[in-house]
Design a protein around this motif. Structure first.
Motif, mmCIF file in Angstrom:
data_model
loop_
_atom_site.group_PDB
_atom_site.id
_atom_site.type_symbol
_atom_site.label_atom_id
_atom_site.label_comp_id
_atom_site.label_asym_id
_atom_site.label_seq_id
_atom_site.Cartn_x
_atom_site.Cartn_y
_atom_site.Cartn_z
ATOM 1 N N LEU A 240 -45.989 10.821 39.365
ATOM 2 C CA LEU A 240 -45.127 10.704 38.200
ATOM 3 C C LEU A 240 -44.191 9.525 38.428
ATOM 4 C CD1 LEU A 240 -44.817 12.581 35.654
ATOM 5 C CD2 LEU A 240 -42.667 13.264 36.701
ATOM 6 N N ARG A 241 -44.208 8.562 37.496
ATOM 7 C CA ARG A 241 -43.296 7.432 37.658
ATOM 8 C C ARG A 241 -41.939 7.818 37.081
ATOM 9 N NH1 ARG A 241 -46.152 2.121 35.667
ATOM 10 N NH2 ARG A 241 -44.292 1.186 36.566
ATOM 11 N N PRO B 231 -40.349 5.722 33.573
ATOM 12 C CA PRO B 231 -40.930 6.139 32.301
ATOM 13 C C PRO B 231 -40.708 7.618 31.998
ATOM 14 C CG PRO B 231 -42.474 4.781 33.487
ATOM 15 C CD PRO B 231 -41.322 5.022 34.407
ATOM 16 N N MET C 277 -45.599 12.781 20.902
ATOM 17 C CA MET C 277 -44.969 11.473 21.006
ATOM 18 C C MET C 277 -44.544 11.187 22.445
ATOM 19 S SD MET C 277 -41.385 10.779 20.879
ATOM 20 C CE MET C 277 -40.949 9.519 21.951
ATOM 21 N N MET C 278 -44.048 12.235 23.147
ATOM 22 C CA MET C 278 -43.650 12.043 24.542
ATOM 23 C C MET C 278 -44.859 11.677 25.395
ATOM 24 S SD MET C 278 -41.036 15.242 24.857
ATOM 25 C CE MET C 278 -40.619 15.168 26.586
ATOM 26 N N LEU D 159 -45.858 8.094 24.615
ATOM 27 C CA LEU D 159 -44.907 7.143 25.183
ATOM 28 C C LEU D 159 -45.065 7.061 26.697
ATOM 29 C CD1 LEU D 159 -42.610 5.274 24.354
ATOM 30 C CD2 LEU D 159 -41.011 7.117 24.771
ATOM 31 N N TYR D 160 -45.365 8.215 27.320
ATOM 32 C CA TYR D 160 -45.540 8.184 28.778
ATOM 33 C C TYR D 160 -46.776 7.379 29.157
ATOM 34 C CZ TYR D 160 -45.755 9.447 33.622
ATOM 35 O OH TYR D 160 -45.800 9.362 34.985
ATOM 36 N N TRP E 262 -41.724 20.029 16.697
ATOM 37 C CA TRP E 262 -41.695 20.069 18.165
ATOM 38 C C TRP E 262 -43.041 19.645 18.733
ATOM 39 C CZ3 TRP E 262 -38.474 25.176 19.177
ATOM 40 C CH2 TRP E 262 -37.188 24.960 18.655
ATOM 41 N N LEU F 190 -37.250 8.079 30.666
ATOM 42 C CA LEU F 190 -37.173 7.535 29.299
ATOM 43 C C LEU F 190 -37.783 8.503 28.296
ATOM 44 C CD1 LEU F 190 -36.881 4.867 27.428
ATOM 45 C CD2 LEU F 190 -39.310 4.622 27.893
ATOM 46 N N VAL F 191 -38.988 9.016 28.660
ATOM 47 C CA VAL F 191 -39.711 9.910 27.760
ATOM 48 C C VAL F 191 -38.923 11.202 27.543
ATOM 49 C CG1 VAL F 191 -41.732 11.394 27.680
ATOM 50 C CG2 VAL F 191 -41.989 8.985 28.195
ATOM 51 N N LEU F 192 -38.374 11.740 28.646
ATOM 52 C CA LEU F 192 -37.618 12.991 28.517
ATOM 53 C C LEU F 192 -36.371 12.788 27.667
ATOM 54 C CD1 LEU F 192 -37.878 14.659 32.026
ATOM 55 C CD2 LEU F 192 -38.872 15.415 29.865
ATOM 56 N N THR G 35 -46.002 3.689 28.734
ATOM 57 C CA THR G 35 -45.093 3.023 29.661
ATOM 58 C C THR G 35 -45.518 3.173 31.118
ATOM 59 O OG1 THR G 35 -43.722 5.002 29.525
ATOM 60 C CG2 THR G 35 -43.031 3.129 28.235
ATOM 61 N N ALA G 36 -46.114 4.302 31.501
ATOM 62 C CA ALA G 36 -46.359 4.550 32.915
ATOM 63 C C ALA G 36 -47.744 4.101 33.374
ATOM 64 C CB ALA G 36 -46.176 6.034 33.227
ATOM 65 N N CYS H 152 -35.900 10.513 25.293
ATOM 66 C CA CYS H 152 -36.312 10.376 23.891
ATOM 67 C C CYS H 152 -36.678 11.738 23.311
ATOM 68 C CB CYS H 152 -37.523 9.456 23.780
ATOM 69 S SG CYS H 152 -37.131 7.740 23.959
ATOM 70 N N GLY H 153 -37.441 12.523 24.079
ATOM 71 C CA GLY H 153 -37.882 13.831 23.602
ATOM 72 C C GLY H 153 -36.713 14.743 23.332
ATOM 73 N N VAL I 197 -43.077 16.006 18.592
ATOM 74 C CA VAL I 197 -42.249 15.400 19.640
ATOM 75 C C VAL I 197 -42.995 15.408 20.970
ATOM 76 C CG1 VAL I 197 -40.156 15.684 20.992
ATOM 77 C CG2 VAL I 197 -40.049 15.898 18.521
ATOM 78 N N VAL I 198 -43.684 16.533 21.274
ATOM 79 C CA VAL I 198 -44.426 16.601 22.540
ATOM 80 C C VAL I 198 -45.542 15.547 22.550
ATOM 81 C CG1 VAL I 198 -45.932 18.026 23.946
ATOM 82 C CG2 VAL I 198 -43.881 19.015 22.971
ATOM 83 N N LEU J 158 -34.920 13.723 20.204
ATOM 84 C CA LEU J 158 -35.679 14.039 18.995
ATOM 85 C C LEU J 158 -35.639 15.531 18.695
ATOM 86 C CD1 LEU J 158 -38.737 11.675 19.276
ATOM 87 C CD2 LEU J 158 -36.958 11.656 17.561
ATOM 88 N N ILE J 159 -35.768 16.366 19.759
ATOM 89 C CA ILE J 159 -35.699 17.817 19.546
ATOM 90 C C ILE J 159 -34.343 18.184 18.969
ATOM 91 C CG2 ILE J 159 -35.640 20.059 20.715
ATOM 92 C CD1 ILE J 159 -38.390 19.253 20.840
#
Lengths: 207, 124
Positions: free
Chosen positions: A83-84, A87, B21-22, B25-26, B15, A90-92, B29-30, A94-95, B18-19, A98-99
């Motif tokens: 797991l990087r 990123p 989208m996460m 996005l991961y 929700w 960042l993702v968490l 980027t990763a 953003c998530g 959103v999941v 949004l939630i």
């Protein structure tokens, strides 16, 4: 109920794409992803979007992806899977935002949500009289929002020109080791054509 | 607790979006593989489209195609459908352009892995 199931399948497919190292399989899963998304659009009454997604997402983009893999590489480089942190953070973030943002959204399927109160009722009431087709999506796409569609075709044209500029040109094909003459020697062809013309020489002065 | 349950029953579509989208996005980027990045971009894009379409849905509604004589039919909102139709077609444009770039990068560097390209760039 069926939409929850389809959402779950979508997430599982996305998870599969995330974990797979074989790009060919990932491309096929992305096609499956599009097909599931199309089914979900169908469930949510967006029939036009569903068939566009099935044709474009599951069809054309998969073909493009497979063509790219055929030219480049099928396998992702083997490296330690971890797991990087950057990123992931960042993702968490953003998530989470949004939630938090969804908490005061109108619930799924509410008929008096703000989205439905403006413009849509007008389309539903007068577009069969003003424009004609019973399918309102068609009349909005082609008439009320015709400029949008024009802009869309412009974007597609620009993308096509971009792709042609990136990949076109004989020099580039030759550099990539592709034989676009398919093994035919061009000089030989010219010779044959010349000999033919010799044989069929027309009388001079004839137009 | 009760609000969480009622929220889940009402907001699960957002929700799920959103999941998705996460995840997109991961991957975007990763991942270091460029084709994988393009797939991630597609997932991300699809989540946004899904968001709009799920907003357009009305409970017990039907597709916005007018049926003669049907008096009190509820139709889902056609406007987001139109907007997302445009978004899907533009999306395939960006995907095609991105994949063309990947092919060019492969011609130039002989690899589609981000870190290997950066290595070569550093050396060159």
């Amino acid at each position: 109920m069926i939409d929850i199931l389809l959402f779950a399948f979508l997430m599982l497919t996305a998870l599969g794409i995330l974990r797979l190292r074989d790009l060919f399989a990932a491309a096929m899963l992305s096609s499956l992803f599009s097909l599931l998304a199309a089914s979900l659009f169908m469930v949510m009454d967006a029939v036009d979007v569903a068939f566009t997604e099935a044709a474009v997402g599951a069809g054309i983009s998969t073909i493009l992806m497979l063509a790219t893999l055929a030219i480049t590489k099928r396998q992702e480089k083997a490296r330690k899977r971890q797991l990087r942190p950057g990123p992931a953070l960042l993702v968490l973030a953003c998530g989470a935002m949004l939630i938090y943002g969804t908490l005061d959204m109108p619930h799924f399927g509410t008929a008096d949500a703000p989205v439905h109160t403006y413009l849509a009722p007008r389309y539903l009431e007068v577009s069969p009289i003003e424009v004609g087709p019973p399918n309102i999506v068609t009349s909005v796409l082609a008439s009320y929002r015709g400029y949008d569609t024009f802009g869309e075709t412009t974007v597609v044209f620009a993308a096509a020109v971009g792709v042609l500029l990136l990949l076109g040109g004989r020099r580039r094909f030759r550099d990539a080791g592709w034989d676009i003459t398919m093994g035919v020697d061009l000089r030989e062809v010219q010779e044959i054509v010349a000999r033919r013309q010799e044989g069929l020489k027309l009388p001079e002065g004839d137009p | 607790m009760e609000t969480i349950v009622s929220n889940f029953l009402g907001l699960y579509n957002y929700w799920a979006v959103v999941v998705l989208m996460m995840m997109g996005l991961y991957v975007l980027t990763a991942e270091r593989n460029l084709v994988k990045k393009v797939i991630g971009l597609n997932i991300f894009q699809m989540s946004v489209i899904m968001f709009y379409i799920s907003m357009a849905k009305i409970k017990d509604g039907t597709a916005p195609i007018i049926v003669d004589g049907a008096r009190d039919t509820v139709y889902s909102n056609p406007l987001p459908h139109v907007l997302m139709l445009t978004a899907i077609v533009v999306g395939i444009g960006t995907t095609a352009l991105a994949l063309a770039l990947v092919v060019r990068i492969h011609e130039e560097f002989g690899t589609i892995e981000e870190d290997e390209i950066q290595e070569q760039e550093g050396r060159g």
